[in-house]
Design a protein around this motif. Structure first.
Motif, mmCIF file in Angstrom:
data_model
loop_
_atom_site.group_PDB
_atom_site.id
_atom_site.type_symbol
_atom_site.label_atom_id
_atom_site.label_comp_id
_atom_site.label_asym_id
_atom_site.label_seq_id
_atom_site.Cartn_x
_atom_site.Cartn_y
_atom_site.Cartn_z
ATOM 1 N N THR A 123 0.821 -1.210 0.000
ATOM 2 C CA THR A 123 0.000 0.000 0.000
ATOM 3 C C THR A 123 0.853 1.257 0.000
ATOM 4 N N SER A 124 1.922 1.272 0.778
ATOM 5 C CA SER A 124 2.766 2.472 0.823
ATOM 6 C C SER A 124 3.423 2.733 -0.529
ATOM 7 N N LEU A 125 3.782 1.689 -1.254
ATOM 8 C CA LEU A 125 4.344 1.863 -2.593
ATOM 9 C C LEU A 125 3.288 2.439 -3.531
ATOM 10 N N ALA A 126 2.071 1.930 -3.461
ATOM 11 C CA ALA A 126 0.990 2.460 -4.302
ATOM 12 C C ALA A 126 0.770 3.939 -4.022
ATOM 13 N N GLU A 127 0.756 4.313 -2.752
ATOM 14 C CA GLU A 127 0.569 5.723 -2.385
ATOM 15 C C GLU A 127 1.707 6.590 -2.920
ATOM 16 N N ALA A 128 2.932 6.092 -2.826
ATOM 17 C CA ALA A 128 4.081 6.854 -3.309
ATOM 18 C C ALA A 128 4.037 7.031 -4.826
ATOM 19 N N VAL A 129 3.747 5.960 -5.540
ATOM 20 C CA VAL A 129 3.697 6.020 -7.001
ATOM 21 C C VAL A 129 2.578 6.942 -7.466
ATOM 22 N N ILE A 130 1.424 6.838 -6.834
ATOM 23 C CA ILE A 130 0.301 7.710 -7.184
ATOM 24 C C ILE A 130 0.660 9.169 -6.920
ATOM 25 N N SER A 131 1.462 9.403 -5.883
ATOM 26 C CA SER A 131 1.890 10.762 -5.559
ATOM 27 C C SER A 131 2.952 11.291 -6.521
ATOM 28 N N GLY A 132 3.475 10.427 -7.380
ATOM 29 C CA GLY A 132 4.480 10.850 -8.346
ATOM 30 C C GLY A 132 5.907 10.760 -7.850
ATOM 31 N N LEU A 133 6.128 10.046 -6.739
ATOM 32 C CA LEU A 133 7.494 9.863 -6.239
ATOM 33 C C LEU A 133 8.176 8.729 -6.991
ATOM 34 N N PRO A 134 9.440 8.907 -7.362
ATOM 35 C CA PRO A 134 10.168 7.753 -7.885
ATOM 36 C C PRO A 134 10.333 6.742 -6.750
ATOM 37 N N ALA A 135 10.393 5.472 -7.096
ATOM 38 C CA ALA A 135 10.479 4.421 -6.082
ATOM 39 C C ALA A 135 11.688 3.530 -6.327
ATOM 40 N N ILE A 136 12.341 3.165 -5.251
ATOM 41 C CA ILE A 136 13.415 2.177 -5.282
ATOM 42 C C ILE A 136 12.901 1.012 -4.449
ATOM 43 N N VAL A 137 12.739 -0.130 -5.089
ATOM 44 C CA VAL A 137 12.149 -1.284 -4.411
ATOM 45 C C VAL A 137 12.914 -2.553 -4.768
ATOM 46 N N THR A 138 12.753 -3.550 -3.924
ATOM 47 C CA THR A 138 13.272 -4.865 -4.270
ATOM 48 C C THR A 138 12.216 -5.579 -5.104
ATOM 49 N N ASP A 139 12.584 -6.716 -5.623
ATOM 50 C CA ASP A 139 11.719 -7.432 -6.549
ATOM 51 C C ASP A 139 10.677 -8.316 -5.843
ATOM 52 N N PHE A 140 9.905 -7.701 -4.935
ATOM 53 C CA PHE A 140 8.793 -8.427 -4.316
ATOM 54 C C PHE A 140 7.612 -8.434 -5.286
ATOM 55 N N SER A 141 6.577 -9.201 -4.975
ATOM 56 C CA SER A 141 5.523 -9.494 -5.948
ATOM 57 C C SER A 141 4.835 -8.285 -6.572
ATOM 58 N N SER A 142 4.418 -7.310 -5.799
ATOM 59 C CA SER A 142 3.665 -6.192 -6.383
ATOM 60 C C SER A 142 4.549 -5.079 -6.925
ATOM 61 N N SER A 143 5.861 -5.163 -6.730
ATOM 62 C CA SER A 143 6.727 -4.086 -7.217
ATOM 63 C C SER A 143 6.667 -3.965 -8.734
ATOM 64 N N GLN A 144 6.625 -5.089 -9.438
ATOM 65 C CA GLN A 144 6.573 -5.054 -10.896
ATOM 66 C C GLN A 144 5.245 -4.511 -11.412
ATOM 67 N N ASP A 145 4.206 -4.566 -10.592
ATOM 68 C CA ASP A 145 2.905 -4.024 -10.991
ATOM 69 C C ASP A 145 2.886 -2.507 -10.941
ATOM 70 N N MET A 146 3.750 -1.912 -10.121
ATOM 71 C CA MET A 146 3.693 -0.468 -9.899
ATOM 72 C C MET A 146 4.925 0.298 -10.337
ATOM 73 N N VAL A 147 6.056 -0.384 -10.463
ATOM 74 C CA VAL A 147 7.296 0.304 -10.834
ATOM 75 C C VAL A 147 7.766 -0.197 -12.196
ATOM 76 N N ASN A 148 7.936 0.745 -13.096
ATOM 77 C CA ASN A 148 8.494 0.466 -14.411
ATOM 78 C C ASN A 148 9.971 0.833 -14.321
ATOM 79 N N HIS A 149 10.834 -0.187 -14.252
ATOM 80 C CA HIS A 149 12.266 0.001 -13.993
ATOM 81 C C HIS A 149 12.868 1.041 -14.939
ATOM 82 N N GLY A 150 13.466 2.081 -14.340
ATOM 83 C CA GLY A 150 14.106 3.127 -15.110
ATOM 84 C C GLY A 150 13.177 4.235 -15.566
#
Length: 163
Positions: free
Chosen positions: A81-108
């Protein structure tokens, strides 16, 4: 922001940030949450690291917008949820490769997905430095992929859940 527990990878994050600060002499890391790992995190945190117990969920989104990047080095997550909130807010995200990270972060594009099994300082430093160069329009476009989420409703649900 969230639960301060072993599986969240916070000790790894603090260690990597301590190295980053030692090498670069700049940066701040704010960790928001409560949990059994808090005292240990405080004891290993160097300069530039601030740990906040909690924050009103309605204030959290405004606070997040004052930051430059969201970092989650979790060992595993379901829907972060915190990743979703950050991405929706327009923050770049640095995450490990857990299950939902690929759904919300487009690498690069709107952040970086790092392999948790081989994560090292050089990867972390690269992601931190490059995250500041991501284009605002790319961040906004990537967050539009999550436009079906009603942020206000999500905040209300979180607050109701937390009460």
């Amino acid at each position: 922001w969230g639960r301060l527990s072993e599986e969240k990878g916070l000790l790894t994050l603090v260690s990597l940030f301590n190295q980053y600060y030692e090498n670069k002499g700049r940066g701040t890391l704010t960790i928001i949450g409560r949990g059994e790992l808090r005292n240990r995190l405080v004891s290993v945190s160097g300069p530039g690291i601030k740990i906040i117990d909690s924050m009103n969920h309605y204030s959290l989104s405004d606070y997040v917008l004052t930051k430059n990047v969201f970092v989650s080095l979790s060992n595993y997550e379901g829907w972060c949820t915190s990743l979703a909130e950050a991405v929706i807010s327009g923050l770049p995200a640095i995450v490990t490769d857990f299950s939902s990270s690929q759904d919300m972060v487009n690498h690069g594009v709107n952040g970086f997905i790092l392999p948790k099994e081989s994560l090292n300082y050089q990867m972390f430093e690269y992601a931190v430095e490059k995250s500041q160069q991501l284009k605002v329009q790319d961040l906004k476009a990537a967050s539009e992929d999550l436009r079906y989420l009603d942020v206000s409703k999500m905040k209300a649900e979180l607050c109701r859940y937390m009460d």
